[in-house]
Structures are given as C-alpha cells and as structure tokens.
Design an enzyme around this catalytic site. Sequence first.
Site, PDB file in Angstrom:
ATOM      1  N   LYS A   1       0.857  -1.190   0.000  1.00 28.47           N
ATOM      2  CA  LYS A   1       0.000   0.000   0.000  1.00 28.47           C
ATOM      3  C   LYS A   1       0.891   1.238   0.000  1.00 28.47           C
ATOM      4  CE  LYS A   1      -3.491   2.760   0.556  1.00 28.47           C
ATOM      5  NZ  LYS A   1      -3.531   3.517  -0.708  1.00 28.47           N
TER       6      LYS A   1
ATOM      7  N   LYS B   1     -12.516  -8.559  -8.034  1.00 28.45           N
ATOM      8  CA  LYS B   1     -12.940  -8.925  -6.675  1.00 28.45           C
ATOM      9  C   LYS B   1     -14.322  -9.568  -6.738  1.00 28.45           C
ATOM     10  CE  LYS B   1     -10.233  -5.181  -4.647  1.00 28.45           C
ATOM     11  NZ  LYS B   1      -9.204  -5.863  -3.859  1.00 28.45           N
TER      12      LYS B   1
HETATM   13  O1  LIG Z   1      -4.967  -7.248  -3.151  1.00 24.53           O
HETATM   14  C1  LIG Z   1      -4.566  -7.544  -2.007  1.00 24.53           C
HETATM   15  O2  LIG Z   1      -3.398  -7.894  -1.767  1.00 24.53           O
HETATM   16  C2  LIG Z   1      -5.503  -7.512  -0.814  1.00 24.53           C
HETATM   17  C3  LIG Z   1      -6.793  -6.754  -1.018  1.00 24.53           C
HETATM   18  C4  LIG Z   1      -6.586  -5.261  -1.140  1.00 24.53           C
HETATM   19  O3  LIG Z   1      -5.482  -4.789  -1.313  1.00 24.53           O
HETATM   20  C5  LIG Z   1      -7.748  -4.407  -1.104  1.00 24.53           C
HETATM   21  C6  LIG Z   1      -8.964  -4.890  -0.714  1.00 24.53           C
HETATM   22  C7  LIG Z   1     -10.109  -4.046  -0.682  1.00 24.53           C
HETATM   23  C8  LIG Z   1      -9.999  -2.727  -0.960  1.00 24.53           C
HETATM   24  C9  LIG Z   1      -8.684  -2.084  -1.064  1.00 24.53           C
HETATM   25  O4  LIG Z   1      -8.321  -1.591   0.183  1.00 24.53           O
HETATM   26  C10 LIG Z   1      -7.567  -2.987  -1.527  1.00 24.53           C
HETATM   27  C11 LIG Z   1      -7.410  -2.839  -3.027  1.00 24.53           C
HETATM   28  O5  LIG Z   1      -7.488  -1.701  -3.500  1.00 24.53           O
HETATM   29  O6  LIG Z   1      -7.165  -3.777  -3.759  1.00 24.53           O
HETATM   30 MG   LIG Z   2      -6.568  -2.018  -5.302  1.00 20.39          MG
END
Ligand SMILES: O=C(O)CCC(=O)C1=CC=C[C@@H](O)[C@@H]1C(=O)O
Ligand SMILES: [Mg+2]
Length: 335
Positions: A107, A216
């Site tokens: 992140k 997702k």
């Molecule tokens: O992709 C991953 O490693 C884990 C999931 C993840 O990063 C996320 C899950 C849900 C919303 C966001 O905060 C974030 C994303 O942006 O992909």
């Molecule tokens: Mg993302």
Amino acid sequence: MLAPLDDLLRDAHVVALPLRNRFRGVDVREVLLVEGPNGWTEFSPFLEYGAAEASAWLRATIDFGWGAGLAPLRERVRVNATLPAVSAGEVPAILRRYPGCRTVKVKVAEPGQTLADDVARVGAAREFVGAEGRVRIDANTNWSVDETLRALDELAPFDLEYVEQPVPSVAELGDLRRRIAESGLGVRVAADESVRKADDPLAVARAGAADLLVIKAQPLGGVARGLDIVRRTGLPAVVSSAIDSSVGLSMGAFLAASIPELPHDCGLGTAAMLTADVTREPLLPTDGAVDVRRVEVDVDLLRRHAAPEERRTWWFERARAAYAHLEEGSAPASA
Ligand SMILES: O=C(O)CCC(=O)C1=CC=C[C@@H](O)[C@@H]1C(=O)O
Ligand SMILES: [Mg+2]
C-alpha cells in the site's frame, strides 16, 4: 431467481473482526454471514457504500450461497502478501505471516504520508522477498499521472511487477500507460477501482487503459460474473479480496480457480490481516497459496465475535435496501 430475502436473513449473523493493522481506514471489519444450501456465504460491502453499490455485493452473496457455482480448475491458488502502509521497520514481521509468498503488494500514497515513506516501505518489501520476488504497489487512486510517474521513477530500483489504480479515472489510466511506454519505465498498469466501482466494468479494458485487471468477487456480483468480465476483456486478471472473512475469501478462491490462466499471484491471503475469523480452519496462506474450498463456520466463533445488536439491525436494513435494488433490477451494470 433471487432467494427470498427472509430465507437470506433468517439465520444471518453479523460479526466484527479486528484487523492487525489499519487498512483502508478500517480497524474492525464487520461482515454479515448466512448459510445457504451451498454452504456459508458473506455480504460485507465497506460501510460507506450505498445501497446501489452494495447490491452488486448482495448478488454475489446470493449466488455463492444459492447459485449453481462453477467447477474449480485448481485446488490451490498462489497468493501475494498484503502490506499495509506501515513503517519499513514493521515490514518483516508482517510479511512473515505469509509463509511461502513470493509476491508482496505494498500500500502506498496513504493520506498523511510521503513518497519517502513509500520508497522505504517498498525497499523493505523488496529486501524481504529478494531479487526473485515480485513487488507491486497500490495507490488506490490517490496520485495524479505526474505524481505516479515521479513515484515510479523513485521506485525503479525495486523493479515493480505493476502499479495498481494509482490514478482515479480511466482516461488518466490511459494517459499514464502511454507516458510509461514513452518513458521506458516498463511498469504494467492494473485497474481496480475502474473495474469494481464502474457502471461498466469493461470500459477500462475497451479503452486500452490497463495491462491487467484486479477482479474482486463480492463487488463484481460473484464468481460467474467475475469470470465473465475476465473472459470478455481478455486481459490477465488478479483475483483479490475485499478483506473478507474466510467465507468471502472462499468465494474469491473459487473465482480465482475458475480462471484458466493466473500469471500473477492473487490478493487472497488477507485472512492473515485478521486477528479473528469465523472458522476453525481459516483460509490462511500456507506454502504461498490458499486452498480452494468452502469453509465451515464455527458457532462458538460467531458468538464470540458477534457484533452488537444495533449493528446487526443496521446490517439487516442495509441488506434489505440492497435487495430492493436487485428486485427493481436497478443494480449497477457491474452487479
Ligand atoms: O490485493 C490484495 O493484496 C488484498 C486486497 C486489497 O489490497 C484491497 C482490498 C479491498 C480494498 C482495497 O483496500 C484494496 C485494493 O485496493 O485492492
Ligand atoms: Mg486495489
């Protein structure tokens, strides 16, 4: 055909699962869980989402609990480690919770932090995985095109696998992709919010604005709908979680297992981000992968982590409002 709402909610549970580290502003993840004829399923749109957006998630909930389902092509899915916006010194301890994972998603662009914080965190992740590992970043639309190019230049020593939705719009993603090609930076661009929060999840692919898609399960309406988007775009896909309990992660694992090629590790290791779960056998990453399986919810854990009654009421009202959207057929195209 929608399952009657009363069937859905009759024995539903709402639990509150604390996270080890704040992620996307969330410290405790509330989820609604209910058992259908297929097994347990989850409804857990982020709290700030309205009924229209939440209706796509509810469609996924119903499909996973009551729908036909797809036969998985594999029994295990390779997953990445997910690194919140922590200090460089905290990185090794967090990444050790993802045994065998060769990929780290970092992140970046967290509000209140600096590019120097991001460079230090990405550098610590690259050091942890070594030269053979893969490092990707996710700025969650918080940069401009110029800020992204500057960041990619600063992060060039760490050989990024791709940058995930650094800018807000499809047009900016397209502009960024062109300027990355001109600059020779050689970093792929992944679309995430431009897929799951768009009225048309195919628009970003049609615009040629991404090299790959983050898919997702809950936000896109479930396994079959997620697979349909991958098939119709023809782009490489990374199935990623919505920081679900192991029940929602199971839905994501079945989606990942339905996609013929997975050239990048999937973001489905996030059970490791939770301090509690709803099954005695959480879908935790082992040997760099998670199982493709349904999870058995444990009644004692449901009780132990039950959300307060007023939260249960809030979630039931939310499910009813989302269901009303589905019934009116006014759910967003991506649902
Ligand atoms: O992709 C991953 O490693 C884990 C999931 C993840 O990063 C996320 C899950 C849900 C919303 C966001 O905060 C974030 C994303 O942006 O992909
Ligand atoms: Mg993302």
